[in-house]
Design a protein around this motif. Structure first.
Motif, PDB file in Angstrom:
ATOM      1  N   LEU A  34       0.796   0.807  15.562  1.00 45.19           N
ATOM      2  CA  LEU A  34      -0.480   0.214  15.940  1.00 45.19           C
ATOM      3  C   LEU A  34      -0.519  -0.041  17.436  1.00 45.19           C
ATOM      4  CD1 LEU A  34      -3.189  -0.932  14.904  1.00 45.19           C
ATOM      5  CD2 LEU A  34      -2.048  -3.158  14.709  1.00 45.19           C
ATOM      6  N   PHE A  46       0.836  -1.189   0.000  1.00 43.04           N
ATOM      7  CA  PHE A  46       0.000   0.000   0.000  1.00 43.04           C
ATOM      8  C   PHE A  46       0.881   1.254   0.000  1.00 43.04           C
ATOM      9  CE2 PHE A  46      -3.878  -2.278   1.229  1.00 43.04           C
ATOM     10  CZ  PHE A  46      -3.352  -3.410   1.830  1.00 43.04           C
ATOM     11  N   GLY A  97      -4.889 -12.827   9.536  1.00 46.13           N
ATOM     12  CA  GLY A  97      -5.991 -12.606   8.620  1.00 46.13           C
ATOM     13  C   GLY A  97      -6.452 -11.172   8.512  1.00 46.13           C
ATOM     14  N   TYR A  98      -6.289 -10.366   9.566  1.00 44.28           N
ATOM     15  CA  TYR A  98      -6.754  -8.987   9.435  1.00 44.28           C
ATOM     16  C   TYR A  98      -5.629  -8.129   8.870  1.00 44.28           C
ATOM     17  CZ  TYR A  98      -4.153  -7.317  13.481  1.00 44.28           C
ATOM     18  OH  TYR A  98      -3.160  -6.969  14.341  1.00 44.28           O
ATOM     19  N   ASN A  99      -5.967  -6.905   8.566  1.00 49.04           N
ATOM     20  CA  ASN A  99      -5.074  -6.089   7.746  1.00 49.04           C
ATOM     21  C   ASN A  99      -4.131  -5.254   8.593  1.00 49.04           C
ATOM     22  OD1 ASN A  99      -4.354  -5.726   5.129  1.00 49.04           O
ATOM     23  ND2 ASN A  99      -5.635  -3.937   4.815  1.00 49.04           N
ATOM     24  N   LYS A 100      -3.334  -5.876   9.438  1.00 47.10           N
ATOM     25  CA  LYS A 100      -2.344  -5.127  10.203  1.00 47.10           C
ATOM     26  C   LYS A 100      -1.252  -4.668   9.250  1.00 47.10           C
ATOM     27  CE  LYS A 100       1.125  -5.485  13.841  1.00 47.10           C
ATOM     28  NZ  LYS A 100       1.708  -6.352  14.899  1.00 47.10           N
ATOM     29  N   LEU A 101      -0.979  -3.382   9.265  1.00 50.95           N
ATOM     30  CA  LEU A 101      -0.004  -2.808   8.352  1.00 50.95           C
ATOM     31  C   LEU A 101       1.318  -2.526   9.046  1.00 50.95           C
ATOM     32  CD1 LEU A 101      -2.263  -0.246   6.445  1.00 50.95           C
ATOM     33  CD2 LEU A 101      -1.562  -2.524   5.716  1.00 50.95           C
ATOM     34  N   PHE A 128       4.386  -0.102   8.499  1.00 53.55           N
ATOM     35  CA  PHE A 128       4.678   1.111   7.736  1.00 53.55           C
ATOM     36  C   PHE A 128       6.176   1.332   7.623  1.00 53.55           C
ATOM     37  CE2 PHE A 128       0.692   3.263   6.998  1.00 53.55           C
ATOM     38  CZ  PHE A 128      -0.169   2.711   7.929  1.00 53.55           C
ATOM     39  N   GLY A 129       6.584   1.903   6.496  1.00 50.69           N
ATOM     40  CA  GLY A 129       7.922   2.442   6.393  1.00 50.69           C
ATOM     41  C   GLY A 129       8.026   3.729   7.189  1.00 50.69           C
ATOM     42  N   LEU A 156     -11.905  -6.962   6.420  1.00 51.06           N
ATOM     43  CA  LEU A 156     -10.885  -7.848   6.990  1.00 51.06           C
ATOM     44  C   LEU A 156      -9.552  -7.740   6.258  1.00 51.06           C
ATOM     45  CD1 LEU A 156     -10.343  -9.903   9.161  1.00 51.06           C
ATOM     46  CD2 LEU A 156     -11.098 -11.696   7.601  1.00 51.06           C
ATOM     47  N   THR A 157      -9.597  -7.718   4.919  1.00 51.16           N
ATOM     48  CA  THR A 157      -8.336  -7.700   4.183  1.00 51.16           C
ATOM     49  C   THR A 157      -8.220  -6.530   3.209  1.00 51.16           C
ATOM     50  OG1 THR A 157      -9.288  -9.158   2.513  1.00 51.16           O
ATOM     51  CG2 THR A 157      -8.061 -10.202   4.304  1.00 51.16           C
ATOM     52  N   GLY A 158      -9.112  -5.570   3.298  1.00 50.56           N
ATOM     53  CA  GLY A 158      -9.048  -4.423   2.392  1.00 50.56           C
ATOM     54  C   GLY A 158      -8.142  -3.335   2.916  1.00 50.56           C
ATOM     55  N   SER A 167     -11.219  -0.929   8.321  1.00 47.97           N
ATOM     56  CA  SER A 167     -11.080  -1.704   7.094  1.00 47.97           C
ATOM     57  C   SER A 167     -12.019  -2.898   7.143  1.00 47.97           C
ATOM     58  CB  SER A 167      -9.635  -2.196   6.902  1.00 47.97           C
ATOM     59  OG  SER A 167      -9.349  -3.298   7.746  1.00 47.97           O
ATOM     60  N   TYR A 191      -9.037   0.288  14.060  1.00 48.67           N
ATOM     61  CA  TYR A 191      -7.667   0.330  14.565  1.00 48.67           C
ATOM     62  C   TYR A 191      -7.408   1.671  15.257  1.00 48.67           C
ATOM     63  CZ  TYR A 191      -7.152  -2.848  10.478  1.00 48.67           C
ATOM     64  OH  TYR A 191      -7.294  -3.840   9.520  1.00 48.67           O
ATOM     65  N   ALA A 232       6.512   6.892  11.471  1.00 47.65           N
ATOM     66  CA  ALA A 232       5.544   5.902  11.018  1.00 47.65           C
ATOM     67  C   ALA A 232       4.479   5.681  12.090  1.00 47.65           C
ATOM     68  CB  ALA A 232       6.243   4.587  10.705  1.00 47.65           C
ATOM     69  N   PHE A 234       3.928   7.347   2.891  1.00 49.05           N
ATOM     70  CA  PHE A 234       4.218   6.110   3.601  1.00 49.05           C
ATOM     71  C   PHE A 234       3.922   4.905   2.725  1.00 49.05           C
ATOM     72  CE2 PHE A 234       5.197   7.516   7.819  1.00 49.05           C
ATOM     73  CZ  PHE A 234       4.468   8.677   8.012  1.00 49.05           C
ATOM     74  N   ARG A 291       1.170  -5.460   4.373  1.00 49.61           N
ATOM     75  CA  ARG A 291       0.341  -6.196   5.326  1.00 49.61           C
ATOM     76  C   ARG A 291       1.212  -7.210   6.037  1.00 49.61           C
ATOM     77  NH1 ARG A 291      -4.216 -10.659   3.841  1.00 49.61           N
ATOM     78  NH2 ARG A 291      -4.651 -11.339   5.961  1.00 49.61           N
ATOM     79  N   TYR A 299      -3.944   3.930  16.024  1.00 45.56           N
ATOM     80  CA  TYR A 299      -2.507   4.100  15.838  1.00 45.56           C
ATOM     81  C   TYR A 299      -2.042   5.332  16.609  1.00 45.56           C
ATOM     82  CZ  TYR A 299      -2.426   0.956  11.745  1.00 45.56           C
ATOM     83  OH  TYR A 299      -2.497  -0.124  10.902  1.00 45.56           O
ATOM     84  N   TYR A 305       0.300   5.381   1.145  1.00 43.08           N
ATOM     85  CA  TYR A 305      -0.547   6.388   1.755  1.00 43.08           C
ATOM     86  C   TYR A 305       0.179   7.735   1.704  1.00 43.08           C
ATOM     87  CZ  TYR A 305      -3.662   2.869   3.784  1.00 43.08           C
ATOM     88  OH  TYR A 305      -4.573   1.859   3.958  1.00 43.08           O
TER      89      TYR A 305
END
Lengths: 116, 111
Positions: free
Chosen positions: B45, A34, A100-104, A106-107, B96-98, B94, B33, B42, A90, A94, B35, A36
């Motif tokens: 989380l 991704f 399974g969830y979208n924990k990102l 980041f740079g 689940l995976t988007g 989000s 989430y 950066a 940024f 993932r 953050y 951003y």
């Protein structure tokens, strides 16, 4: 360990010139990538993503990114920069261990400065 | 048209005085989430909810708590803010995976 690297703290470019903001990644499995953008005192705005498919991904505001599996890179590009593109960018991947969830992950971010 | 809304945009609190930041969404996303972002670093989380299931990151201090009373709302509670907790706090949602959609953030100042 999974990680994202943005090797440049700042990129300077003249308005009208092409721009590239670099990103490399390290993940286990297939990468979900991704980009951003963040303007001062604002949240992050989604630009584009790569999940699967064409290596060249087109996103918002004329930005695109090229996925290169062999170089583990996902550089952000724009053919002609605008002063209004000046912001903090940024790259994120993932976390493949996130269950399974979208924990990102980041740079560190790259500050883009476009000069008139 | 706003999709993820954070209130307030700016919050000043006293050292040690509990503070609550709020987030609401109109996207009906399962995952929310929180953050923490310091000085254009950066985002880090803190925790996330998948529906009502709460997931804390291992290094999130106990001083930070969260509540999600329904799909639309999520709160970040800082029980005893210290000077080191001054930061921008970003809420995101989000599927689940988007991709994640972020709010405008709340800038917290601790005096």
């Amino acid at each position: 360990a999974q990680s994202v690297a943005q090797p440049e703290d700042q990129v300077n470019v003249a308005e009208g010139n092409p721009l590239t903001v670099k990103c490399t990644y390290s993940v286990s499995g297939n990468p979900y990538l991704f980009w951003y953008v963040q303007y001062p005192n604002r949240g992050l705005q989604f630009l584009l993503k790569y999940i699967t498919g064409d290596n060249l991904v087109k996103g918002s505001y004329g930005f695109e990114a090229e996925f290169n599996k062999s170089q583990t890179s996902f550089h952000l590009k724009k053919p002609s920069a605008l002063v209004s593109d000046s912001a903090l960018y940024f790259c994120a991947v993932r976390d493949g261990d996130s269950g399974g969830y979208n924990k990102l992950i980041f740079g560190a971010g790259t500050r883009l400065a476009v000069h008139p | 048209d706003a999709m993820v809304i954070q209130n307030p945009r700016y919050q000043v609190t006293q050292f040690g005085k509990p503070v609550t930041l709020s987030c609401s969404q109109t996207l009906n996303h399962n995952v929310m989430y929180w953050y923490q972002q310091k000085s254009s670093q950066a985002p880090k989380l803190l925790f996330h909810y998948y529906d009502k299931d709460f997931n804390n990151e291992a290094d999130t201090p106990d001083n930070f708590q969260s509540r999600r009373p329904n799909t639309s709302f999520c709160f970040l509670d800082i029980r005893s803010p210290g000077l080191g907790d001054a930061a921008m706090y970003l809420c995101a949602t989000s599927r689940l995976t988007g991709e994640a959609f972020f709010g405008q953030g709340t800038r917290l100042t601790v005096v």
